[in-house]
Write a protein that holds these residues in place. Structure first.
Motif, mmCIF file in Angstrom:
data_model
loop_
_atom_site.group_PDB
_atom_site.id
_atom_site.type_symbol
_atom_site.label_atom_id
_atom_site.label_comp_id
_atom_site.label_asym_id
_atom_site.label_seq_id
_atom_site.Cartn_x
_atom_site.Cartn_y
_atom_site.Cartn_z
ATOM 1 N N MET A 88 0.875 -1.339 0.072
ATOM 2 C CA MET A 88 0.016 -0.009 0.130
ATOM 3 C C MET A 88 0.816 1.153 -0.013
ATOM 4 N N ALA A 89 2.156 1.091 -0.325
ATOM 5 C CA ALA A 89 3.063 2.120 0.103
ATOM 6 C C ALA A 89 2.721 3.292 -1.028
ATOM 7 N N PRO A 90 2.377 3.062 -2.161
ATOM 8 C CA PRO A 90 1.677 3.847 -3.309
ATOM 9 C C PRO A 90 0.913 4.708 -2.942
ATOM 10 N N THR A 91 -0.131 4.303 -2.048
ATOM 11 C CA THR A 91 -1.219 5.025 -1.290
ATOM 12 C C THR A 91 -0.885 5.924 -0.132
ATOM 13 N N LYS A 92 0.316 5.870 0.100
ATOM 14 C CA LYS A 92 0.498 6.264 1.503
ATOM 15 C C LYS A 92 0.094 7.847 1.583
ATOM 16 N N ALA A 93 0.643 8.527 0.638
ATOM 17 C CA ALA A 93 0.397 9.985 0.539
ATOM 18 C C ALA A 93 -1.203 10.257 0.388
ATOM 19 N N PHE A 94 -1.914 9.287 -0.370
ATOM 20 C CA PHE A 94 -3.166 9.736 -0.348
ATOM 21 C C PHE A 94 -4.196 9.240 0.741
ATOM 22 N N GLN A 95 -3.393 8.296 1.543
ATOM 23 C CA GLN A 95 -3.917 8.074 3.066
ATOM 24 C C GLN A 95 -3.840 9.395 3.856
ATOM 25 N N GLU A 96 -2.513 9.906 3.813
ATOM 26 C CA GLU A 96 -2.583 10.898 4.562
ATOM 27 C C GLU A 96 -3.426 12.071 4.462
ATOM 28 N N SER A 97 -3.608 12.260 3.068
ATOM 29 C CA SER A 97 -4.675 13.230 2.357
ATOM 30 C C SER A 97 -6.077 12.890 2.981
ATOM 31 N N LEU A 98 -6.457 11.708 2.833
ATOM 32 C CA LEU A 98 -7.853 11.162 3.421
ATOM 33 C C LEU A 98 -7.826 11.603 4.669
ATOM 34 N N PHE A 99 -6.852 11.430 5.425
ATOM 35 C CA PHE A 99 -7.117 11.709 6.938
ATOM 36 C C PHE A 99 -7.190 12.861 7.233
ATOM 37 N N ASN A 100 -6.495 13.887 6.578
ATOM 38 C CA ASN A 100 -6.614 15.264 6.830
ATOM 39 C C ASN A 100 -7.861 15.762 6.494
ATOM 40 N N GLU A 101 -8.297 15.204 5.413
ATOM 41 C CA GLU A 101 -9.618 15.576 4.769
ATOM 42 C C GLU A 101 -10.832 15.234 5.876
ATOM 43 N N MET A 102 -10.541 13.877 6.469
ATOM 44 C CA MET A 102 -11.561 13.663 7.365
ATOM 45 C C MET A 102 -11.479 14.429 8.664
ATOM 46 N N LYS A 103 -10.356 14.568 9.078
ATOM 47 C CA LYS A 103 -10.143 15.551 10.353
ATOM 48 C C LYS A 103 -10.534 16.815 9.999
ATOM 49 N N GLY A 104 -10.449 17.241 8.869
ATOM 50 C CA GLY A 104 -10.706 18.518 8.612
ATOM 51 C C GLY A 104 -12.220 18.950 8.533
ATOM 52 N N ARG A 105 -13.054 17.916 8.687
ATOM 53 C CA ARG A 105 -14.262 18.273 8.790
ATOM 54 C C ARG A 105 -14.764 18.270 10.167
ATOM 55 N N VAL A 106 -13.899 18.025 11.051
ATOM 56 C CA VAL A 106 -14.235 17.828 12.577
ATOM 57 C C VAL A 106 -14.313 19.064 13.146
ATOM 58 N N LYS A 107 -14.911 19.605 13.862
ATOM 59 C CA LYS A 107 -14.836 20.767 14.677
ATOM 60 C C LYS A 107 -13.961 20.440 16.129
ATOM 61 N N GLU A 108 -12.620 20.825 15.897
ATOM 62 C CA GLU A 108 -11.958 20.237 17.229
ATOM 63 C C GLU A 108 -12.328 20.853 18.316
ATOM 64 N N LYS A 109 -12.640 22.044 18.667
ATOM 65 C CA LYS A 109 -13.038 22.604 19.768
ATOM 66 C C LYS A 109 -14.398 22.500 20.084
ATOM 67 N N ASP A 110 -15.000 21.333 20.534
ATOM 68 C CA ASP A 110 -16.609 21.198 20.462
ATOM 69 C C ASP A 110 -16.840 20.364 21.947
ATOM 70 N N GLU A 111 -18.162 20.441 22.134
ATOM 71 C CA GLU A 111 -18.649 19.844 23.313
ATOM 72 C C GLU A 111 -20.169 19.297 23.241
ATOM 73 N N SER A 112 -20.499 18.386 24.042
ATOM 74 C CA SER A 112 -21.842 17.848 24.056
ATOM 75 C C SER A 112 -22.783 18.889 24.824
ATOM 76 N N VAL A 113 -24.381 18.315 24.388
ATOM 77 C CA VAL A 113 -25.310 19.129 25.095
ATOM 78 C C VAL A 113 -25.022 18.954 26.615
ATOM 79 N N PRO A 114 -25.324 19.910 27.598
ATOM 80 C CA PRO A 114 -25.209 19.559 29.011
ATOM 81 C C PRO A 114 -26.502 18.563 29.489
ATOM 82 N N THR A 115 -26.323 18.058 30.295
ATOM 83 C CA THR A 115 -27.546 17.254 30.735
ATOM 84 C C THR A 115 -27.658 17.316 32.272
ATOM 85 N N LYS A 116 -29.093 17.931 32.601
ATOM 86 C CA LYS A 116 -28.978 18.125 34.200
ATOM 87 C C LYS A 116 -29.263 16.744 34.888
ATOM 88 N N ASP A 117 -28.590 16.443 36.037
ATOM 89 C CA ASP A 117 -28.646 15.335 36.790
ATOM 90 C C ASP A 117 -28.495 15.773 38.361
#
Length: 722
Positions: A88-117
């Motif tokens: 899979m070495a020929p896809t190594k750069a592509f894998q890294e590109s896919l990883f950054n693409e997926m990570k780039g869709r994620v809001k890094e600074k994020d939080e869940s909806v608070p639940t009162k308990d």
């Protein structure tokens, strides 16, 4: 088997040789397509191991791979990993590109909806660049100062794998009990933290079942379950008092039937601590203890009976009971007063059994009862006003979706929190006023990078299986997708244990859809999408219906020109990996490529070996091969036993050295046998994560590396490398 220094150094030298070969090939392969002939594939040694039962002898040439203490085994796994990396070495750069693409869709600074308990609002949040969540709370209001109970990033430091397996806060809000796993064997070490002082208490209990902790009302007594280290089943419930030696902890219940799985928790009313024994879809039994009397004895709600499953919720002076008694295959709802539960004659029917509706679950509030019901493969939420008895269903407005009741600890509220997602709608959390029917979106999963749900189309299809049954398919693709057989499609399914695979959103999946793929979920038998019978007709001696359904869905998608044989891919994990192994033995011609994650493929050998974790509890799902009828049936479909000299599709197999659910040697043996027998020149790769288990890598973003590898494998086979 004891390690010795000579074998250890041989192992290191061999691994070094493999890595040298790998490195020497890197420059040569940069411009080449993924090609299994670039380097010679590993060849596992053949060491015949005969196994005889019922007068039938099977010879397992790779049985020796079971010994993880054997340096030769580690050497072989490392060679497979080096081979996979090289091919899979020929896809190594592509894998890294896919990883950054997926990570780039994620809001890094994020939080869940608070639940009162109780008196606090609880939530988790991620910091920018953080792999693990911070578990936090605020007292009284959301404007109050934040208290960080646990910092996952700090706790994970120095560990290649890390997971917090749930937490419980004492009733006085002062002591936090939480479980930590740093090996990925799901053996959690129970720890305690004083939330007022920040002190980590000296009390520490190893090998517990993560998340199965229950506090008593006295704020110092906690109940927990210990896992048997051979079977990895939680079989014992102990009582621990803070500050005392764990050696003096009291065993309050032991489940001696190894076919039963156990659970432990507390009722929503907080009145009772409950211990649950469940026989894998066949029978169940609850034990209750008044939480105000921690040194009392657990009492049986209703003694177990083979064929009777029941689930309970406490409400006031009674219990609601979801039960399949009296042939209520899809379950019905009953109620019974406290103190009268052990006699079914006292149970009163609330919701009758319905042949076309599966009663999936319930949530109890002071004035409302909410039921989760499955009909025609979709989840419906039914709201019943307990005072007026008026009822209605919440409307979701999409042809294929997944809706479920979220965490609702507040018994007194009239607001239901539920989760919603679909193939085109990111995971969303709603607060729903059950009286006014007002719905408020509290949070929708942020998808960065210009995502617009209107750019995608979802459909609900029905394939006719070979026995005439209609099998639902949920499918999604980007607008412009051509239904002329020219575009690729990835088909996914699970189909076991009654687990329903509902249509869900995936930000990572956009990397496939945006490159012309369609994604389809086949809702095959073995799940419960279409009711309890859907499950019953996909297990035991009807297990092959699961495989046939998947194949028939594939043929339907090809016939309807959503794709073609040379563009159809399949994916499944764990029991879904068994599915992958079965379909490529039955119809290898249908698929261009297959990804089998942590696949359960050596069915007969595993189910005959009671020393392997989880085996005995699985007999009601697959059958006990010590009985000839089940042995013969299992052997007829077991992927490992049915590998033949023929052509197979391109195949990527993944596993984890520390997997506690499907031991690593099953996929390793399967790949070794495929290598020895297959007659094609297609790609066959094994990736063994040497640091993780069944769930793969831990951490928020690390998992994307695994997904990127799988997607690169699939996309490369279609000539897509960017």
């Amino acid at each position: 088997m004891k390690k010795n220094k000579t074998n250890y150094f041989k192992q290191i030298l061999t691994l070094g040789t493999v890595l040298t070969i790998t490195q020497a090939c890197q420059e040569m392969k940069k411009s080449l397509p993924m090609n299994p002939e670039v380097i010679k594939a590993p060849v596992a040694a053949i060491k015949p191991h005969p196994m005889t039962i019922h007068g039938d002898t099977r010879v397992d040439n790779y049985y020796w791979l079971k010994d993880r203490e054997n340096p030769e085994v580690i050497k072989y796994l490392n060679e497979e990993n080096a081979y996979t990396d090289t091919v899979m070495a020929p896809t190594k750069a592509f894998q890294e590109s896919l990883f950054n693409e997926m990570k780039g869709r994620v809001k890094e600074k994020d939080e869940s909806v608070p639940t009162k308990d109780g008196g606090y609002y609880y939530y988790s949040r991620f910091i920018e660049g953080g792999e693990y969540p911070l578990y936090c709370r605020k007292k009284g209001s959301l404007e109050a100062a934040e208290e960080i109970m646990l910092d996952g990033n700090a706790l994970a430091k120095g560990n290649s794998y890390f997971n917090i397996g749930g937490y419980e806060v004492s009733d006085n809000d002062e002591i936090l009990a939480y479980g930590v796993d740093t090996l990925s064997r799901r053996n959690y070490t129970l720890k305690f933290k004083n939330l007022k002082t920040g002190e980590i208490l000296k009390d520490e209990i190893k090998n517990t079942e993560g998340g199965s902790y229950a506090w008593a009302n006295d704020n110092k007594t906690i109940f927990y379950m210990v896992r048997d280290q051979q079977t990895l089943l939680a079989s014992k419930v102990y009582r621990h008092e803070l500050g005392s030696s764990t050696k003096s902890d009291v065993l309050v219940y032991e489940e001696k039937d190894p076919q039963f799985y156990m659970g432990l928790g507390r009722t929503k009313s907080k009145k009772y601590i409950i211990s649950i024994s469940d026989h894998n879809g066949v029978s169940s039994e609850y034990r209750l203890l008044d939480a105000s009397d921690p040194k009392g004895k657990f009492s049986v709600f209703l003694p177990r009976e083979h064929g009777h499953q029941y689930y309970i919720e406490h409400f006031g002076n009674k219990f609601f009971v979801r039960t399949n008694k009296d042939k209520a295959e899809n379950f019905k709802l009953m109620e019974v007063e406290e103190g009268k539960t052990s006699d079914k004659a006292n149970w009163k029917e609330v919701i009758p059994h319905r042949a076309d509706v599966y009663l999936d679950g319930m949530e109890v509030f002071r004035n409302h009862l909410v039921l989760q019901e499955r009909k025609e493969g979709l989840m419906h939420l039914r709201v019943i006003n307990e005072n007026t008895k008026k009822e209605y269903y919440i409307d979701f407005g999409e042809p294929a979706y997944d809706a479920s009741v979220a965490y609702n600890p507040d018994f007194e509220t009239n607001v239901l929190r539920f989760s919603y997602t679909s193939l085109t709608t990111p995971s969303s959390v709603f607060d729903y006023n059950m009286d006014s029917k007002d719905k408020k979106l509290m949070k929708e999963q942020a998808v960065l990078g210009g995502f617009d749900k209107n750019d995608y189309v979802t459909e609900r299809l029905y394939a006719t299986a070979r026995d005439g049954v209609k099998v639902p398919i949920s499918i999604v693709y980007k607008k412009g997708f051509k239904k002329d057989g020219s575009q690729p499609l990835l088909q996914y399914a699970y189909g076991s244990y009654g687990y329903s695979t509902d249509p869900y959103f995936s930000g990572a999946r956009l990397s496939l859809l945006n490159r012309g793929f369609a994604f389809a979920i086949a809702h095959i038998r073995g799940g419960q999408e279409m009711g309890r019978a859907w499950y019953e007709n996909g297990k035991m001696l009807k297990k092959k219906n699961t495989f046939y359904d998947f194949i028939d869905c594939s043929e339907y998608l090809i016939k309807e020109q959503y794709t073609s044989k040379d563009k159809l891919f399949a994916n499944g994990g764990s029991a879904g990996g068994l599915l992958m192994g079965a379909i490529i033995n039955m119809r290898p011609d249908l698929y261009k490529g297959v990804v089998a994650g942590v696949p359960f493929v050596d069915v007969v050998t595993t189910m005959l070996d009671e020393t392997i974790p989880l085996t005995t509890g699985e007999w009601e799902e697959w059958g006990n091969p010590k009985e000839k009828i089940y042995y013969d049936y299992m052997k007829s479909y077991s992927p490992y036993d049915n590998v033949e000299k023929k052509e197979y599709p391109n195949l990527l197999v993944t596993t984890g050295l520390h997997d506690s659910q499907v031991q690593y040697w099953e996929p390793a043996k399967w790949v070794a046998r495929l290598r020895a027998l297959k007659t094609d020149k297609n790609v066959l790769l094994l990736h063994c994560d040497m640091e993780s288990g069944h769930g793969g890598a831990s951490g928020r973003f690390k998992r994307f590396h695994d997904v990127a590898r799988e997607y690169a494998f699939i996309l490369n086979l279609m000539g897509i490398n960017q």
